[in-house]
Scaffold this motif. Structure first.
Motif, PDB file in Angstrom:
ATOM      1  N   GLY A 125       0.796  -1.217   0.000  1.00  0.00           N
ATOM      2  CA  GLY A 125       0.000   0.000   0.000  1.00  0.00           C
ATOM      3  C   GLY A 125       0.831   1.271   0.000  1.00  0.00           C
ATOM      4  O   GLY A 125       0.328   2.343   0.335  1.00  0.00           O
ATOM      5  N   GLU A 126       2.081   1.171  -0.422  1.00  0.00           N
ATOM      6  CA  GLU A 126       2.978   2.331  -0.418  1.00  0.00           C
ATOM      7  C   GLU A 126       2.893   3.080  -1.753  1.00  0.00           C
ATOM      8  O   GLU A 126       3.891   3.301  -2.434  1.00  0.00           O
ATOM      9  N   LEU A 127       1.685   3.469  -2.100  1.00  0.00           N
ATOM     10  CA  LEU A 127       1.440   4.089  -3.403  1.00  0.00           C
ATOM     11  C   LEU A 127       2.046   5.479  -3.513  1.00  0.00           C
ATOM     12  O   LEU A 127       2.228   5.981  -4.616  1.00  0.00           O
ATOM     13  N   ASP A 128       2.384   6.101  -2.394  1.00  0.00           N
ATOM     14  CA  ASP A 128       3.034   7.405  -2.436  1.00  0.00           C
ATOM     15  C   ASP A 128       4.499   7.286  -2.852  1.00  0.00           C
ATOM     16  O   ASP A 128       5.171   8.293  -3.070  1.00  0.00           O
ATOM     17  N   ARG A 129       4.994   6.057  -3.037  1.00  0.00           N
ATOM     18  CA  ARG A 129       6.374   5.834  -3.474  1.00  0.00           C
ATOM     19  C   ARG A 129       6.461   5.424  -4.943  1.00  0.00           C
ATOM     20  O   ARG A 129       7.525   5.031  -5.416  1.00  0.00           O
ATOM     21  N   MET A 130       5.377   5.517  -5.684  1.00  0.00           N
ATOM     22  CA  MET A 130       5.392   5.086  -7.087  1.00  0.00           C
ATOM     23  C   MET A 130       6.378   5.862  -7.936  1.00  0.00           C
ATOM     24  O   MET A 130       6.825   5.373  -8.966  1.00  0.00           O
ATOM     25  N   HIS A 131       6.752   7.072  -7.499  1.00  0.00           N
ATOM     26  CA  HIS A 131       7.760   7.843  -8.229  1.00  0.00           C
ATOM     27  C   HIS A 131       9.110   7.115  -8.238  1.00  0.00           C
ATOM     28  O   HIS A 131       9.962   7.421  -9.068  1.00  0.00           O
ATOM     29  N   GLU A 132       9.290   6.146  -7.347  1.00  0.00           N
ATOM     30  CA  GLU A 132      10.514   5.342  -7.333  1.00  0.00           C
ATOM     31  C   GLU A 132      10.516   4.281  -8.428  1.00  0.00           C
ATOM     32  O   GLU A 132      11.555   3.708  -8.751  1.00  0.00           O
ATOM     33  N   LEU A 133       9.353   4.021  -8.999  1.00  0.00           N
ATOM     34  CA  LEU A 133       9.200   2.993 -10.035  1.00  0.00           C
ATOM     35  C   LEU A 133       9.012   3.584 -11.429  1.00  0.00           C
ATOM     36  O   LEU A 133       9.527   3.042 -12.402  1.00  0.00           O
ATOM     37  N   PHE A 134       8.219   4.641 -11.506  1.00  0.00           N
ATOM     38  CA  PHE A 134       7.724   5.131 -12.788  1.00  0.00           C
ATOM     39  C   PHE A 134       8.122   6.587 -13.031  1.00  0.00           C
ATOM     40  O   PHE A 134       8.276   7.368 -12.091  1.00  0.00           O
ATOM     41  N   THR A 135       8.208   6.947 -14.311  1.00  0.00           N
ATOM     42  CA  THR A 135       8.325   8.349 -14.677  1.00  0.00           C
ATOM     43  C   THR A 135       6.988   9.022 -14.345  1.00  0.00           C
ATOM     44  O   THR A 135       5.952   8.348 -14.281  1.00  0.00           O
ATOM     45  N   THR A 136       6.997  10.314 -14.124  1.00  0.00           N
ATOM     46  CA  THR A 136       5.750  11.006 -13.756  1.00  0.00           C
ATOM     47  C   THR A 136       4.683  10.889 -14.837  1.00  0.00           C
ATOM     48  O   THR A 136       3.496  10.890 -14.539  1.00  0.00           O
TER      49      THR A 136
END
Length: 137
Positions: free
Chosen positions: A25-36
């Motif tokens: 549930g750490e969706l606020d960290r998606m910037h670590e996976l994907f380009t904006t």
């Protein structure tokens, strides 16, 4: 550009981190996976093509209890493009809360930025037919 062993390790860890962040549930960290401006295409599994990290987060939250409880990735194969991007093909297994599971193939385009490697495009393809089975079986 030639992918180094360090690049290959970083990309494999990037792809693996997806399941940990989503399942936790750490969706606020998606910037670590994907380009904006990531494109996350789930049309083959009945969804839509989602544009951007914020929309992807919203879509995951909207799924609620329909989200898998486990995202597992295997069989990562990397191919280097002449423009410095990397194509990654991997297998995904999703486990639902009722114990059923599904298999997909992830087709990713990965780019290096100042923050490191990030997925800029992901297409999720369903696996519906076993080897040797007639189409539609």
């Amino acid at each position: 550009m030639t992918l180094t062993a360090e690049d290959r390790t970083a990309i494999a860890e990037l792809i693996s981190l997806h399941g940990h962040l989503f399942d936790g549930g750490e969706l606020d960290r998606m910037h670590e996976l994907f380009t904006t401006d990531v494109t996350y295409d789930v049309t083959d599994i009945g969804g839509v093509s989602i544009e951007g990290v914020a929309a992807l987060r919203d879509a995951a939250l909207a799924m609620g209890e329909l989200n898998p409880v486990g995202h597992h990735v295997t069989n990562i194969v990397l191919t280097e493009f002449a423009d410095g991007q990397v194509h990654a093909r991997s297998k995904g297994i999703g486990i639902r809360s009722d114990g059923t599971c599904a298999s997909v193939t992830y087709e990713d385009t990965i780019s290096r930025s100042d923050q490191g490697w990030r997925i800029s495009h992901r297409k999720v393809l369903a696996r519906r037919t076993p080897l040797g089975a007639p189409a539609g079986a």
